[in-house]
Design an enzyme around this catalytic site. Structure first.
Site, PDB file in Angstrom:
ATOM      1  N   ASP A  79       3.591  -6.923  -0.880  1.00  0.00           N
ATOM      2  CA  ASP A  79       4.047  -7.257   0.469  1.00  0.00           C
ATOM      3  C   ASP A  79       5.260  -7.876   0.864  1.00  0.00           C
ATOM      4  OD1 ASP A  79       3.523  -8.546   2.991  1.00  0.00           O
ATOM      5  OD2 ASP A  79       2.796 -10.454   2.091  1.00  0.00           O
ATOM      6  N   ASN A  85       6.601  -8.696   3.650  1.00  0.00           N
ATOM      7  CA  ASN A  85       6.828  -9.728   4.959  1.00  0.00           C
ATOM      8  C   ASN A  85       5.859 -10.984   4.802  1.00  0.00           C
ATOM      9  OD1 ASN A  85       4.510  -8.756   5.521  1.00  0.00           O
ATOM     10  ND2 ASN A  85       5.341  -8.066   7.768  1.00  0.00           N
ATOM     11  N   ASP A 104       2.601 -11.487   5.009  1.00  0.00           N
ATOM     12  CA  ASP A 104       1.383 -11.476   5.657  1.00  0.00           C
ATOM     13  C   ASP A 104       0.346 -11.471   4.676  1.00  0.00           C
ATOM     14  OD1 ASP A 104       1.456  -9.069   5.073  1.00  0.00           O
ATOM     15  OD2 ASP A 104       1.073  -8.358   7.295  1.00  0.00           O
ATOM     16  N   ASP A 116       2.595  -3.356   2.174  1.00  0.00           N
ATOM     17  CA  ASP A 116       3.168  -2.454   3.497  1.00  0.00           C
ATOM     18  C   ASP A 116       4.175  -1.366   2.783  1.00  0.00           C
ATOM     19  OD1 ASP A 116       5.496  -4.054   2.583  1.00  0.00           O
ATOM     20  OD2 ASP A 116       4.593  -5.614   3.886  1.00  0.00           O
ATOM     21  N   ASP A 162      -3.649  10.659   2.837  1.00  0.00           N
ATOM     22  CA  ASP A 162      -4.865  10.768   2.638  1.00  0.00           C
ATOM     23  C   ASP A 162      -5.446  11.346   4.110  1.00  0.00           C
ATOM     24  OD1 ASP A 162      -7.793  10.121   1.985  1.00  0.00           O
ATOM     25  OD2 ASP A 162      -6.847   8.478   0.833  1.00  0.00           O
ATOM     26  N   ASP A 196     -10.353  13.586   1.851  1.00  0.00           N
ATOM     27  CA  ASP A 196     -11.270  12.793   1.582  1.00  0.00           C
ATOM     28  C   ASP A 196     -12.786  13.407   2.010  1.00  0.00           C
ATOM     29  OD1 ASP A 196     -11.847   9.652   1.668  1.00  0.00           O
ATOM     30  OD2 ASP A 196     -13.015  10.233   3.658  1.00  0.00           O
ATOM     31  N   GLU A 202     -11.413  15.647  -2.543  1.00  0.00           N
ATOM     32  CA  GLU A 202     -12.266  14.821  -3.038  1.00  0.00           C
ATOM     33  C   GLU A 202     -13.655  15.381  -2.783  1.00  0.00           C
ATOM     34  OE1 GLU A 202     -14.102  10.126  -2.622  1.00  0.00           O
ATOM     35  OE2 GLU A 202     -13.933  11.414  -0.752  1.00  0.00           O
ATOM     36  N   HIS A 221      -9.559   4.142  -6.044  1.00  0.00           N
ATOM     37  CA  HIS A 221      -9.863   2.937  -5.286  1.00  0.00           C
ATOM     38  C   HIS A 221     -11.742   2.559  -5.165  1.00  0.00           C
ATOM     39  CE1 HIS A 221      -9.897   6.178  -2.772  1.00  0.00           C
ATOM     40  NE2 HIS A 221     -10.588   5.374  -1.642  1.00  0.00           N
ATOM     41  N   ASP A 222     -12.081   3.707  -5.530  1.00  0.00           N
ATOM     42  CA  ASP A 222     -13.711   3.328  -5.435  1.00  0.00           C
ATOM     43  C   ASP A 222     -14.332   3.246  -6.648  1.00  0.00           C
ATOM     44  OD1 ASP A 222     -13.543   4.417  -2.616  1.00  0.00           O
ATOM     45  OD2 ASP A 222     -13.632   6.490  -3.215  1.00  0.00           O
TER      46      ASP A 222
HETATM   47  O1  TEU Z   1     -15.175   8.342  -0.616  1.00  0.00           O
HETATM   48  C1  TEU Z   1     -16.419   9.215  -0.567  1.00  0.00           C
HETATM   49  C2  TEU Z   1     -17.534   8.731  -1.219  1.00  0.00           C
HETATM   50  O2  TEU Z   1     -17.861   7.648  -1.289  1.00  0.00           O
HETATM   51  C3  TEU Z   1     -18.622   9.649  -1.292  1.00  0.00           C
HETATM   52  O3  TEU Z   1     -18.069  10.968  -1.581  1.00  0.00           O
HETATM   53  C4  TEU Z   1     -19.504   9.385  -2.553  1.00  0.00           C
HETATM   54  O4  TEU Z   1     -18.600   8.736  -3.569  1.00  0.00           O
HETATM   55  C5  TEU Z   1     -20.118  10.560  -3.024  1.00  0.00           C
HETATM   56  O5  TEU Z   1     -20.999  11.043  -2.227  1.00  0.00           O
HETATM   57  C6  TEU Z   1     -20.956  10.151  -4.260  1.00  0.00           C
HETATM   58  O6  TEU Z   1     -22.096  10.916  -4.411  1.00  0.00           O
HETATM   59  C7  TEU Z   1     -14.180   8.411   0.262  1.00  0.00           C
HETATM   60  C8  TEU Z   1     -13.309   7.219   0.126  1.00  0.00           C
HETATM   61  O7  TEU Z   1     -12.644   7.627  -1.284  1.00  0.00           O
HETATM   62  C9  TEU Z   1     -13.771   5.986   0.405  1.00  0.00           C
HETATM   63  O8  TEU Z   1     -12.849   4.855  -0.153  1.00  0.00           O
HETATM   64  C10 TEU Z   1     -14.326   5.892   1.740  1.00  0.00           C
HETATM   65  O9  TEU Z   1     -15.140   4.784   1.832  1.00  0.00           O
HETATM   66  C11 TEU Z   1     -15.054   7.255   2.032  1.00  0.00           C
HETATM   67  O10 TEU Z   1     -14.667   8.461   1.486  1.00  0.00           O
HETATM   68  C12 TEU Z   1     -15.419   7.196   3.326  1.00  0.00           C
HETATM   69  O11 TEU Z   1     -14.205   7.740   3.905  1.00  0.00           O
HETATM   70 CA    CA Z   2       2.972  -7.308   4.453  1.00  0.00          CA
END
Ligand code: TEU
Ligand code: CA
Length: 559
Positions: free
Chosen positions: A21, A23, A25, A29, A98, A201, A258, A330-331
């Site tokens: 970050d 700035n 907040d 960014d 993305d 995605d 993905e 990130h998931d």
């Molecule tokens: O993730 C997709 C997701 O969550 C599914 O594909 C799931 O993991 C899968 O069906 C398991 O069986 C992406 C992003 O990476 C995630 O951060 C988002 O929340 C999601 O899509 C919705 O955009």
């Molecule tokens: Ca910021």
């Protein structure tokens, strides 16, 4: 296999909200990313994927886009984005965005228009149906974040719209050619700007099996996982092939899908030489131990499970294409907290996991913070949890009869917040991430785990990653590391994960002792050179190597 510009590179996922970050907040960014481009150059990373920075209500952290052509002001401006592209280009760094086109935000003008006039042209951009007169639902699919995929269309209590994810993420109707053309136009607009490509995605979800129908319920809520429908849906590849022709192929873009639940026979069409994508992520390891009932029922992942999954994925794509290999994203929970047993969660263990994954055939894709071994964050109460998925899983666990503490423990193990805490730059307040209040608290361990300390320590995990990346690019070994065949070695030896990477001239042996006890391993040939060692000991005699607990080695061996 045709050689591509990206094959020998190392890629890295940035989660912009938690990166840096500039700035005050509390939100990372684009200027923060620009400021750190030399960091990536120094590390050796040449491809950066940015999680979404488009205009968004951030109901699902930007995976709910309200304007595909705009940068959310919390992340910066289009000028910042242009500067990022040009500054990265100057350093030989490629930027990926993305591409989130299974759904948009309910605040996108298309959905707003659909709500105003469901019978009009924008109504056909979504899946909108009349609510059945008997009060039932068109089908019993469960949305990814809990509850039915059907919600009432705002302003039209007699109608429902479909959302595979959150209700603020209405699914776009890919059967409508106008929708597809709008998407390709947008993709081309970004590629023309100088973007090198996209991470794509949730893409398998764009093809629905129609008409809507029920599948057997798999939980007490009477609903079923979307997987059953996906197994029945055919034709996603045709949509993707059209998109590749309309946008990706003319730009020679790099694309990483993905993809979950793909049909085995479609693999070459996904990532083969004329595939719709350049590559796709290998999720086999992340899926290990997952229960259909919910996180609370997930089983721990053992080293043997991990090894088997990696080798099975390698086998599947042999002679077909390249996978993107990940330890986390990130998931996912932090890989070091998830795949290493408690007694292995130290620098040596983290290096072992790093090396075993990094040296697989494919494109290594690091996730922000992985290079310094960031760990899961522990929340003391569900109120501290931000992730919408984790909040739902908490309810699922309670509904299954778990007490609040057990439910919270499950959430802490798998919450997507684990990977989303701010990057730990140094040991100063808020880990150097922000001068303000971070949007998500910094992990309490930032004084022990931070980049600045690791840059100064030649034995740090960070320096180990740097050495791995350098090996992948070294003139002598790159061919074997990037293109060498992967041949499992001593596969049956428990808690030993070992494989050969056999290139045209060099043969490497990758060895990891995935346990808290020593063991020995037979060598396939004489040791020419020790290329990487996570410990200081090295003992090889009479055709065997002695491996200390958690020892990881890369050896050049005679062929
Ligand atoms: O993730 C997709 C997701 O969550 C599914 O594909 C799931 O993991 C899968 O069906 C398991 O069986 C992406 C992003 O990476 C995630 O951060 C988002 O929340 C999601 O899509 C919705 O955009
Ligand atoms: Ca910021």
């Amino acid at each position: 296999m045709e050689k591509k510009w990206w094959h020998g590179k190392t890629a890295y996922q940035i989660y912009p909200k938690s990166f840096l970050d500039t700035n005050g907040d509390g939100i990372g960014d684009l200027r923060g990313i620009i400021r750190k481009l030399d960091y990536f150059k120094d590390l050796g990373v040449e491809i950066l994927w940015l999680s979404p920075i488009y205009c968004s209500p951030l109901a699902d952290q930007g995976y709910d886009i309200s304007d595909y052509y705009g940068i959310d002001p919390r992340f910066g401006t289009m000028e910042d984005m242009d500067e990022l592209l040009s500054q990265a280009g100057r350093r030989g760094i490629h930027i990926l965005m993305d591409l989130v086109v299974n759904h948009c935000s309910d605040e996108h003008p298309w959905f707003q228009a659909a709500c105003r006039d469901p019978e009009g042209p924008y109504g056909r951009y979504f899946y909108i149906v009349d609510r059945p007169a008997d009060g039932s639902l068109p089908c019993n699919w469960r949305s990814a974040f809990g509850g039915s995929v059907w919600s009432p269309l705002p302003g039209h209590p007699d109608k429902l719209y479909l959302h595979i994810f959150h209700r603020k993420q209405p699914d776009l109707n890919w059967e409508n050619p106008e929708v597809r053309q709008e998407i390709y136009k947008m993709v081309n607009w970004w590629l023309d700007k100088g973007l090198s490509g996209f991470r794509i995605d949730a893409i398998i979800n764009i093809k629905k099996h129609l008409p809507f129908e029920n599948y057997p319920a798999d939980r007490a809520d009477g609903l079923c996982s979307i997987e059953y429908m996906l197994a029945n849906a055919h034709g996603v590849i045709d949509f993707l092939d059209e998109m590749a022709d309309a946008a990706f192929r003319p730009h020679d873009a790099f694309t990483a899908g993905e993809v979950f639940h793909e049909k085995e026979e479609e693999l070459p069409r996904f990532i083969g030489d004329r595939g719709v994508f350049s590559s796709m992520f290998d999720f086999a390891e992340t899926l290990l131990g997952q229960s259909p009932l919910g996180w609370y029922d997930n089983k721990p992942v053992t080293p043997e499970m991990y090894k088997a999954a990696c080798f099975a994925s390698q086998k599947r794509v042999e002679g077909v294409g390249f996978l993107c290999n990940i330890i986390e994203n990130h998931d996912e929970p932090r890989g070091v907290s998830h795949y290493l047993p408690p007694e292995g969660r130290h620098t040596a263990g983290k290096k072992l996991l790093a090396g075993l994954n990094f040296m697989l055939r494919g494109l290594p894709f690091l996730y922000q913070g992985q290079e310094i071994g960031m760990e899961n964050r522990r929340c003391r109460s569900i109120d501290e949890v931000d992730d919408i998925s984790a909040r739902d899983e908490y309810q699922v666990a309670l509904a299954a009869g778990l007490g609040p503490e057990e439910a919270l423990a499950a959430v802490n193990r798998f919450s997507r917040d684990n990977a989303r805490t701010p990057f730990q730059w140094d040991g100063t307040e808020n880990a150097g991430f922000t001068d303000g209040t971070p949007w998500l608290p910094v992990n309490e361990n930032y004084r022990e785990i931070n980049l600045s300390a690791q840059m100064e320590d030649p034995d740090s995990l960070w320096n180990f990653y740097r050495a791995l990346i350098a090996l992948r690019k070294s003139p002598t070994y790159a061919e074997a590391v990037v293109y060498g065949d992967l041949i499992p070695w001593l596969r049956e030896q428990e808690n030993l994960m070992a494989y050969l990477r056999k290139g045209e001239e060099k043969t490497l042996l990758v060895l990891g002792n995935f346990q808290n006890a020593a063991q020995t391993a037979v060598l396939p040939g004489a040791v020419r050179k020790v290329l990487l060692n996570n410990l200081h000991e090295f003992t090889a005699e009479a055709g065997r190597v002695q491996l200390e607990p958690w020892q990881f080695l890369i050896l050049e061996v005679a062929r």
